[in-house]
Design a protein around this motif. Structure first.
Motif, PDB file in Angstrom:
ATOM      1  N   MET A 289      42.762  40.919  -2.620  1.00 22.44           N
ATOM      2  CA  MET A 289      42.110  42.161  -3.032  1.00 22.44           C
ATOM      3  C   MET A 289      41.644  42.046  -4.476  1.00 22.44           C
ATOM      4  O   MET A 289      42.322  41.393  -5.277  1.00 22.44           O
ATOM      5  CB  MET A 289      43.189  43.242  -3.032  1.00 22.44           C
ATOM      6  CG  MET A 289      42.947  44.377  -2.116  1.00 22.44           C
ATOM      7  SD  MET A 289      44.315  45.489  -2.353  1.00 22.44           S
ATOM      8  CE  MET A 289      45.478  44.820  -1.258  1.00 22.44           C
ATOM      9  N   VAL A 290      40.538  42.694  -4.802  1.00 22.91           N
ATOM     10  CA  VAL A 290      40.142  42.783  -6.218  1.00 22.91           C
ATOM     11  C   VAL A 290      40.147  44.248  -6.620  1.00 22.91           C
ATOM     12  O   VAL A 290      39.977  45.131  -5.779  1.00 22.91           O
ATOM     13  CB  VAL A 290      38.736  42.193  -6.496  1.00 22.91           C
ATOM     14  CG1 VAL A 290      38.682  40.714  -6.177  1.00 22.91           C
ATOM     15  CG2 VAL A 290      37.652  42.949  -5.744  1.00 22.91           C
ATOM     16  N   GLY A 291      40.368  44.484  -7.925  1.00 18.18           N
ATOM     17  CA  GLY A 291      40.247  45.842  -8.446  1.00 18.18           C
ATOM     18  C   GLY A 291      41.436  46.728  -8.172  1.00 18.18           C
ATOM     19  O   GLY A 291      41.301  47.968  -8.138  1.00 18.18           O
ATOM     20  N   PHE A 292      42.627  46.137  -8.018  1.00 21.81           N
ATOM     21  CA  PHE A 292      43.833  46.966  -7.927  1.00 21.81           C
ATOM     22  C   PHE A 292      43.962  47.723  -9.250  1.00 21.81           C
ATOM     23  O   PHE A 292      43.581  47.196 -10.307  1.00 21.81           O
ATOM     24  CB  PHE A 292      45.053  46.051  -7.688  1.00 21.81           C
ATOM     25  CG  PHE A 292      46.328  46.811  -7.473  1.00 21.81           C
ATOM     26  CD1 PHE A 292      46.617  47.351  -6.221  1.00 21.81           C
ATOM     27  CD2 PHE A 292      47.231  47.014  -8.514  1.00 21.81           C
ATOM     28  CE1 PHE A 292      47.783  48.079  -6.025  1.00 21.81           C
ATOM     29  CE2 PHE A 292      48.401  47.734  -8.319  1.00 21.81           C
ATOM     30  CZ  PHE A 292      48.673  48.262  -7.078  1.00 21.81           C
ATOM     31  N   PRO A 293      44.515  48.965  -9.233  1.00 24.84           N
ATOM     32  CA  PRO A 293      44.591  49.734 -10.488  1.00 24.84           C
ATOM     33  C   PRO A 293      45.206  48.911 -11.626  1.00 24.84           C
ATOM     34  O   PRO A 293      46.263  48.310 -11.462  1.00 24.84           O
ATOM     35  CB  PRO A 293      45.477  50.920 -10.119  1.00 24.84           C
ATOM     36  CG  PRO A 293      45.282  51.094  -8.654  1.00 24.84           C
ATOM     37  CD  PRO A 293      45.023  49.738  -8.098  1.00 24.84           C
ATOM     38  N   GLY A 294      44.524  48.882 -12.750  1.00 27.14           N
ATOM     39  CA  GLY A 294      45.024  48.176 -13.932  1.00 27.14           C
ATOM     40  C   GLY A 294      44.665  46.696 -13.953  1.00 27.14           C
ATOM     41  O   GLY A 294      45.025  45.988 -14.894  1.00 27.14           O
ATOM     42  N   GLU A 297      40.357  41.672 -16.573  1.00 29.92           N
ATOM     43  CA  GLU A 297      39.567  40.453 -16.347  1.00 29.92           C
ATOM     44  C   GLU A 297      40.500  39.240 -16.285  1.00 29.92           C
ATOM     45  O   GLU A 297      40.324  38.347 -15.466  1.00 29.92           O
ATOM     46  CB  GLU A 297      38.525  40.321 -17.474  1.00 29.92           C
ATOM     47  CG  GLU A 297      37.635  39.099 -17.386  1.00 29.92           C
ATOM     48  CD  GLU A 297      36.805  38.996 -16.101  1.00 29.92           C
ATOM     49  OE1 GLU A 297      36.486  40.038 -15.505  1.00 29.92           O
ATOM     50  OE2 GLU A 297      36.511  37.845 -15.693  1.00 29.92           O
ATOM     51  N   LYS A 298      41.541  39.257 -17.146  1.00 32.16           N
ATOM     52  CA  LYS A 298      42.494  38.132 -17.180  1.00 32.16           C
ATOM     53  C   LYS A 298      43.254  38.040 -15.838  1.00 32.16           C
ATOM     54  O   LYS A 298      43.434  36.955 -15.280  1.00 32.16           O
ATOM     55  CB  LYS A 298      43.450  38.355 -18.370  1.00 32.16           C
ATOM     56  CG  LYS A 298      44.785  37.653 -18.332  1.00 32.16           C
ATOM     57  CD  LYS A 298      44.696  36.229 -18.879  1.00 32.16           C
ATOM     58  CE  LYS A 298      46.016  35.501 -18.915  1.00 32.16           C
ATOM     59  NZ  LYS A 298      46.689  35.285 -17.644  1.00 32.16           N
ATOM     60  N   ASP A 299      43.673  39.220 -15.306  1.00 37.45           N
ATOM     61  CA  ASP A 299      44.359  39.222 -14.001  1.00 37.45           C
ATOM     62  C   ASP A 299      43.429  38.671 -12.921  1.00 37.45           C
ATOM     63  O   ASP A 299      43.845  37.889 -12.069  1.00 37.45           O
ATOM     64  CB  ASP A 299      44.770  40.653 -13.596  1.00 37.45           C
ATOM     65  CG  ASP A 299      45.819  41.241 -14.522  1.00 37.45           C
ATOM     66  OD1 ASP A 299      46.745  40.505 -14.902  1.00 37.45           O
ATOM     67  OD2 ASP A 299      45.694  42.437 -14.869  1.00 37.45           O
ATOM     68  N   PHE A 300      42.176  39.114 -12.985  1.00 40.92           N
ATOM     69  CA  PHE A 300      41.203  38.648 -11.982  1.00 40.92           C
ATOM     70  C   PHE A 300      41.033  37.131 -12.078  1.00 40.92           C
ATOM     71  O   PHE A 300      40.980  36.423 -11.065  1.00 40.92           O
ATOM     72  CB  PHE A 300      39.869  39.378 -12.168  1.00 40.92           C
ATOM     73  CG  PHE A 300      38.775  38.845 -11.297  1.00 40.92           C
ATOM     74  CD1 PHE A 300      38.864  38.906  -9.907  1.00 40.92           C
ATOM     75  CD2 PHE A 300      37.638  38.253 -11.859  1.00 40.92           C
ATOM     76  CE1 PHE A 300      37.855  38.389  -9.096  1.00 40.92           C
ATOM     77  CE2 PHE A 300      36.627  37.746 -11.048  1.00 40.92           C
ATOM     78  CZ  PHE A 300      36.740  37.806  -9.662  1.00 40.92           C
ATOM     79  N   GLN A 301      40.980  36.615 -13.332  1.00 42.08           N
ATOM     80  CA  GLN A 301      40.835  35.165 -13.506  1.00 42.08           C
ATOM     81  C   GLN A 301      42.051  34.424 -12.944  1.00 42.08           C
ATOM     82  O   GLN A 301      41.930  33.312 -12.453  1.00 42.08           O
ATOM     83  CB  GLN A 301      40.601  34.810 -14.988  1.00 42.08           C
ATOM     84  CG  GLN A 301      39.198  35.172 -15.495  1.00 42.08           C
ATOM     85  CD  GLN A 301      38.072  34.633 -14.604  1.00 42.08           C
ATOM     86  OE1 GLN A 301      38.164  33.551 -14.024  1.00 42.08           O
ATOM     87  NE2 GLN A 301      36.995  35.414 -14.453  1.00 42.08           N
TER      88      GLN A 301
END
Ligand code: SAM
Ligand code: SF4
Length: 432
Positions: A289-294, A297-301
């Motif tokens: 999943m992308v875009g979980f609350p909070g 960009e670093k978490d996404f990376q």
């Protein structure tokens, strides 16, 4: 899971003397089986109910039933919004659909039922119902106790309950006697299956003995519960396919903790290594999943980094959406829609390249394909490899095994060209 539930209800109706029709316009009963895991299927369900209601205006005797997770969650809302709907039956209660239906046709009273304690019973097992199907599902458990913070499943499908081993075997033997050769065991978290002293690895060992079952699969596994004993099954059990669907959801430990997933990225990577050590050819797919609350960009990376490290065969990727009543719905720092969209596009582009690269490694190789039927265009045969990759190929018409005779059989196919979503090959020989 929903396909399985639809088949269960359809078998009950067939045993009650009803017949399926190909045309919605001539149906006397329309059942809309719904999903509410994300917002999109919810919208789809509402628009389909709208179409059924429009038809009912012309055919007032028609009965409309809404079943499944959305029915469980939004029962009153569905009845208010669509007064033409006759029955709203929740996800767990579908096992009693026929009883409710009989009541509806006798009394013409509206029925709303969404009991969550209902047992998962064995379907009616109607002879001939699965004619022409090569693959099938058998539910081994119902519900979920994990309460991942984004997920609505525990609220709409209730707590975990496992089915007795004998019932599972009986259903599998029936499917095989009807021509099904590839069975997927179903559960929201199959690893927590328990019936008396039988846990999931023991269940796998027992059901793999079903005579005539060529391919055995299961879905879905939760990484926190994948044991060494389960991993060993991929070596020990001949008909257990080398494919595991192991959703990781996020690559950032901070987000995984907020999601209440109870494992870390390190633990996940370790699991993948163990699986590949024991079965180097194993295909690995997952949900993310992308875009979980909070999610920063670093978490996404971190998620992208995990995807590149693991090199999944394929991924189901979603934008996080709020589900009513879940802890994540109440969390702050929601990620804007455009940002979620952007992250999803990046992620899907990267995964597509990996999938294509992995599929290309199969070019020139021979694979065993269980033939399921004709391709969408109808000119080729289509089937799957043990690793669950779709292969389209031309049958060997000159040979004794003409095209349709190959359906339901395993053949050797040489892969000539790989795409991101399928492989194209050439028939080599008949296997069984
Ligand atoms: N039981 C499975 C597991 O633990 O991975 C997953 C079941 S869920 C029905 C299927 C997938 O939908 C999840 O793996 C997750 O990626 C996605 N999903 C669930 N809730 C979601 C939400 N609120 N927003 C977006 N995707 C969601
Ligand atoms: Fe939902 Fe799967 Fe988590 Fe259960 S384990 S709460 S079904 S995501």
């Amino acid at each position: 899971m929903n396909e399985y539930d639809s088949d269960l209800v359809a078998q009950d109706l067939v045993s009650f003397g009803w017949k399926p029709t190909e045309y919605m316009e001539e149906a006397d009963l329309i059942i809309v089986n719904t999903c509410t895991v994300r917002k999109k299927p919810e919208h789809k369900a509402y628009s389909f109910i709208g179409r059924a209601v429009a038809l009912k205006k012309r055919r007032p005797h028609m009965i409309i039933a809404v079943i499944g997770c959305l029915a469980q969650q939004k029962k009153e809302e569905i009845m208010e919004r669509f007064p033409e709907v006759d029955m709203v039956i929740g996800a767990r209660d579908v096992v009693k659909f026929l009883d409710y239906f009989r009541e509806t046709i006798h009394t013409r009273k509206k029925i709303v039922s969404a009991c969550l304690d209902t047992y998962l019973r064995t379907p009616a097992l109607v002879k001939g119902f699965f004619k022409g199907r090569v693959t099938g599902y058998v539910s081994i458990m119902q519900g979920c106790n994990n309460f991942c913070s984004y997920c609505i499943v525990p609220y709409v499908r209730g707590r975990e309950i496992s089915r007795p081993l004998e019932e599972i075997i009986k259903e599998m033997e029936f499917l095989v006697s009807e021509g099904v050769r590839d069975i997927t065991l179903l559960g929201q978290n199959v690893n927590s299956y328990r019936w008396k002293d039988i846990d999931f690895p023991k269940l796998l060992k027992e059901v793999s003995k079903v005579e005539g079952l060529w391919r055995l699969r299961f879905t879905t596994s939760h990484p926190k519960d994948v044991s060494d004993e389960l991993i060993a099954c991929f070596k020990e059990l001949e008909n257990l396919c080398p494919h595991i669907h192991l959703p990781f959801q996020a690559g950032s430990n901070r987000i995984l903790a907020l999601m209440n997933r109870k494992y870390t990225r390190e633990k996940y990577i370790e699991l993948i290594e163990k699986l590949r050590n024991i079965r180097p050819d194993i295909a690995i797919t997952a949900d993310v999943m992308v875009g979980f609350p909070g999610e920063t960009e670093k978490d996404f990376q971190d998620t992208i980094d995990l995807i590149k490290k693991v090199q999944f065969d394929n991924l189901f990727s979603f934008k996080y959406t709020d589900r009513p009543g879940t802890p994540a719905e109440k969390m702050k720092n929601k990620v804007p829609e455009e940002e979620k969209e952007k992250r999803l596009t990046v992620l899907q582009r990267i995964q597509k390249e990996i999938t294509l690269k992995k599929n290309k490694e199969l070019e020139g190789k021979e694979v065993e394909v269980l033939v399921e039927g004709f391709s969408k265009k109808g000119d080729q045969l289509t089937g799957r490899t043990e690793t669950n990759k779709i292969v389209n190929f031309y049958g060997n018409i000159v040979n004794f095994y003409g095209n349709s005779e190959l359906i339901g059989h395993i053949v050797k196919v040489k892969i000539e060209q790989a795409f991101a979503n399928s492989l194209r090959g050439r028939f080599i020989s008949y296997v069984r």
